[in-house]
Design an enzyme around this catalytic site. Structure first.
Site, PDB file in Angstrom:
ATOM      1  CB  ILE A 189      -0.810  -5.071  -0.045  1.00 27.64           C
ATOM      2  CG1 ILE A 189      -2.544  -3.391  -1.038  1.00 27.64           C
ATOM      3  CG2 ILE A 189      -0.544  -6.150  -1.217  1.00 27.64           C
ATOM      4  CD1 ILE A 189      -3.076  -4.574  -0.901  1.00 27.64           C
ATOM      5  CE  LYS A 200       3.637  -2.161   6.849  1.00 25.01           C
ATOM      6  NZ  LYS A 200       4.510  -1.451   7.752  1.00 25.01           N
ATOM      7  CG  ASP A 201       3.116   2.721   7.592  1.00 24.28           C
ATOM      8  OD1 ASP A 201       4.019   2.038   8.714  1.00 24.28           O
ATOM      9  OD2 ASP A 201       3.322   2.103   6.963  1.00 24.28           O
ATOM     10  CB  SER A 234       6.920  -4.266   6.007  1.00 23.80           C
ATOM     11  OG  SER A 234       7.844  -3.523   6.058  1.00 23.80           O
ATOM     12  CB  SER A 235      10.662  -1.441   2.366  1.00 19.02           C
ATOM     13  OG  SER A 235       9.833  -0.688   1.956  1.00 19.02           O
ATOM     14  NE  ARG A 236      11.733   0.141   9.440  1.00 18.98           N
ATOM     15  CZ  ARG A 236      11.366   1.059   9.546  1.00 18.98           C
ATOM     16  NH1 ARG A 236      10.059   0.897   9.022  1.00 18.98           N
ATOM     17  NH2 ARG A 236      11.799   1.951   9.446  1.00 18.98           N
ATOM     18  CG  PHE A 293      13.605  -1.712  -0.657  1.00 17.33           C
ATOM     19  CD1 PHE A 293      14.487  -2.205  -1.565  1.00 17.33           C
ATOM     20  CD2 PHE A 293      12.883  -3.228   0.046  1.00 17.33           C
ATOM     21  CE1 PHE A 293      14.902  -3.316  -1.712  1.00 17.33           C
ATOM     22  CE2 PHE A 293      13.806  -4.201  -0.511  1.00 17.33           C
ATOM     23  CZ  PHE A 293      14.896  -4.253  -1.402  1.00 17.33           C
ATOM     24  N   GLY A 304      -0.965   3.989   2.548  1.00 17.51           N
ATOM     25  CA  GLY A 304      -1.366   2.735   3.399  1.00 17.51           C
ATOM     26  C   GLY A 304      -2.172   2.591   4.677  1.00 17.51           C
ATOM     27  CG  HIS A 316       5.217   0.875  -1.649  1.00 20.48           C
ATOM     28  ND1 HIS A 316       6.539   0.128  -1.785  1.00 20.48           N
ATOM     29  CD2 HIS A 316       5.012   1.875  -0.595  1.00 20.48           C
ATOM     30  CE1 HIS A 316       6.751   0.293  -0.098  1.00 20.48           C
ATOM     31  NE2 HIS A 316       6.227   1.960   0.438  1.00 20.48           N
TER      32      HIS A 316
END
Lengths: 283, 283
Positions: B172, B145-146, B181-183, B28, B143, B33
Site C-alpha cells: 500500500i 513490502k517485506d 512504512s511505520s518508519r 504504529f 505485506g 496494516h
C-alpha cells in the site's frame, strides 16, 4: 499426511475438548514403546503413534540403513496397546525437498549424545517439530531412556510456545535390567551378557548416592563407574557423565542439583547402548 | 498469553470450523496494516492482531529503541479495521528467558535484507513461529513490502509443516507513491521528497521490462536503477538487486524466472527504506 490432518481435524470438530496423545517412534516397537502408548491411552481420548526412521538424526557413520524395521509386528503391538491412529510416513513425505529450515537448541545439546553424535539433536528437533505441527497433539509421550532428548524437546517446546505437554515416561527394562531398546537386537549373546554391567552399575551407584546423602564428588563417582564398566572386555565407553538435570550442566557434588543424571553410552561390538538414572537429592 | 490461548480455544470449541486470521505487526499501524486486517476480515471469522516490537529482529546498531510506538492510536485503527482480538505482549512475556532455540532459514535469507541486516531473519523466524504456536491461526497475512520476509516465512511454514496459510498482500502506497512504512515518520521533509525516487524508479523500470518482454539483462537494469537513485543527493543505497522470486536466486535476464523481484533498500538520513516490485514474465 493430508488424510491424517483431516482425520484429526474431524475428531476435534466432533468433540471439541478431545485430548490427543502422541507417541513418536522410529518403530521396531518394544515394551518401552508399549508403556508410552499405555500412558497416552490412560491420559488421552485419542492415541496417535508415528513410526518414522528419521534419516536426519543419524550421522553418516551410524546405523540408519540397518536400523531394525518390522512394520507388521509394530502394527500388532500398537493395536494391542490401544493405538487409534498410526502415522508411518515415507522419507519423501516428510522431506519432499531438503529442509532449508533448521532448528537448533543450544545448551542442553552440548554434552552426552549431543557431543558424541554431532547433528543428532538438530535432526530430532526438526522431525519432532514437524510431527507436532502435523498431528497437533495435546500431549506427547517420550521415554526417559533418552533423557537428553526429553530435555531438548522440553526446551524447544518452551522456547517456541508449542501448545503441547511433554510427558516423560520411566525407562522400561528387561527382567535382567537391560534398558529396552530397538537396538538390543543387534547384540550378540556375549555382548548382551556383558551389557548388563550398565544397569547393574547404575543401580549400585544410585543406592550408594542415596546412602551417602549426595555428598560424593561427581568426578569420583564417574571414575568408579568407568572402572566397573571397563572390567567387561567387550565394553567400549563413549561417555559416562554426571550432570544436573534437565539443564545438563556440570556439577561438583551430587546434591549440587535438584536432580542429577548419571548418563552413559557404551559400545558393545557394533552396538551403542545408552542408559541413565536420575537421582533427586535436594529437598 | 494464557488468557489469549483460552479465548481462542473457546472460540474453536464453540464453532469447530471457525477460521482464524492473524496479522502480526510491530505496531504504529498505517494503511498498509489496515489492508492486512481488512483482508483477514474478508477471509476469516475471527481477526487477531499482534503488536510486538520484537527486539530479536533488530541489529545492535538499528532503531529498536526509537522504533515508533503509539498503542492508543493502534487500537483505534485496529478497531476501525474490524479486529476482534489484539495481542500485545511484553518482551518478558515473549522471552521470559533468552531462547536456547534458534530457527534458521537458509537460501532465501542470504541476500537483500538478510545480507545487510545479519540475524534479522533469525529474529523474524523465531517470533513468527512463537506467535503461530500461541495463536494457531488458519491464515496469516503479510505485506509484500517485506517481500523477502514473506519468502522466508513461506519457506519456514513449508519446511516445518505448519498448518497455516500464508497470505501475501499488495504493497500500500501513499498518494505520491511512497510505500507505507511505520518508519516513514522518521523522514525529514526533504528526505521524504527525495525518497519518492524509489517508487518512481521501480514503476518506470517495471513499465520498461514489460515493454521489452523481459530480454533485458538484470545487471544493466540494476545499474540504471542505481544511477537514477544516486541522482538524489540524500540517497545512500544499501542494495539494489534483481532476483528470482520467491527463491531469491540471481538471474541473468528478467525472463529467466517465472517471477522476478526488483528490490531495493536505501537510506535517507537515518532512515532506511525498502521497496520492491515483482514482475511476472514467463507464460
Amino acid at each position: 499426511m493430508q488424510h491424517l490432518r483431516n482425520t484429526i481435524s474431524n475428531l476435534r470438530d466432533e468433540k471439541p475438548n478431545i485430548r490427543i496423545g502422541f507417541v513418536p517412534t522410529m518403530g521396531f516397537l518394544h515394551e518401552g514403546h508399549a508403556s508410552l502408548l499405555q500412558a497416552a491411552r490412560q491420559q488421552c481420548d485419542i492415541v496417535v503413534l508415528s513410526i518414522f526412521v528419521n534419516p536426519l538424526q543419524f550421522g553418516p557413520n551410524e546405523d540408519f540403513e540397518r536400523y531394525p524395521r518390522d512394520e507388521a509386528r509394530d502394527l500388532a503391538l500398537a493395536k494391542a496397546a490401544g493405538t487409534d491412529i498410526v502415522f508411518s510416513p515415507s522419507t519423501a513425505e516428510m522431506y519432499p525437498r531438503p529442509s532449508k529450515t533448521q532448528i537448533l537448541v543450544s545448551g542442553v545439546t552440548e554434552r552426552l549424545c549431543g557431543a558424541s553424535r554431532p547433528g543428532h539433536f538438530d535432526g530430532v528437533g526438526i522431525v519432532v517439530t514437524k510431527l507436532f505441527q502435523i498431528i497437533q497433539p495435546d500431549a506427547a509421550f517420550f521415554g526417559m531412556k533418552d533423557a537428553q532428548q526429553v530435555a531438548v524437546i522440553k526446551q524447544l517446546v518452551t522456547d517456541l510456545n508449542m501448545p503441547v505437554e511433554i510427558v516423560p515416561c520411566a525407562i522400561i527394562r528387561e527382567q535382567d535390567g537391560l534398558a529396552m531398546s530397538s537396538r538390543n537386537v543387534y547384540l550378540q549373546p556375549e555382548e548382551r551378557e556383558q551389557a548388563l554391567v550398565l544397569s547393574r552399575t547404575l543401580k549400585q551407584v544410585e543406592q550408594k548416592v542415596i546412602e551417602m546423602g549426595g555428598n560424593l564428588p561427581a568426578s569420583e563417582l564417574q571414575q568408579a563407574i568407568r572402572k566397573q564398566i571397563e572390567e567387561m572386555p567387550l565394553a567400549d565407553i563413549d561417555y559416562v557423565e554426571i550432570l544436573a538435570y534437565p539443564d545438563l550442566e556440570p556439577i561438583e557434588r551430587m546434591k549440587d542439583a535438584k536432580e542429577a543424571i548419571i548418563a552413559l553410552a557404551v559400545r558393545f561390538g557394533k552396538t551403542r547402548l545408552i542408559d541413565n538414572v536420575i537421582i533427586q537429592l535436594q529437598e
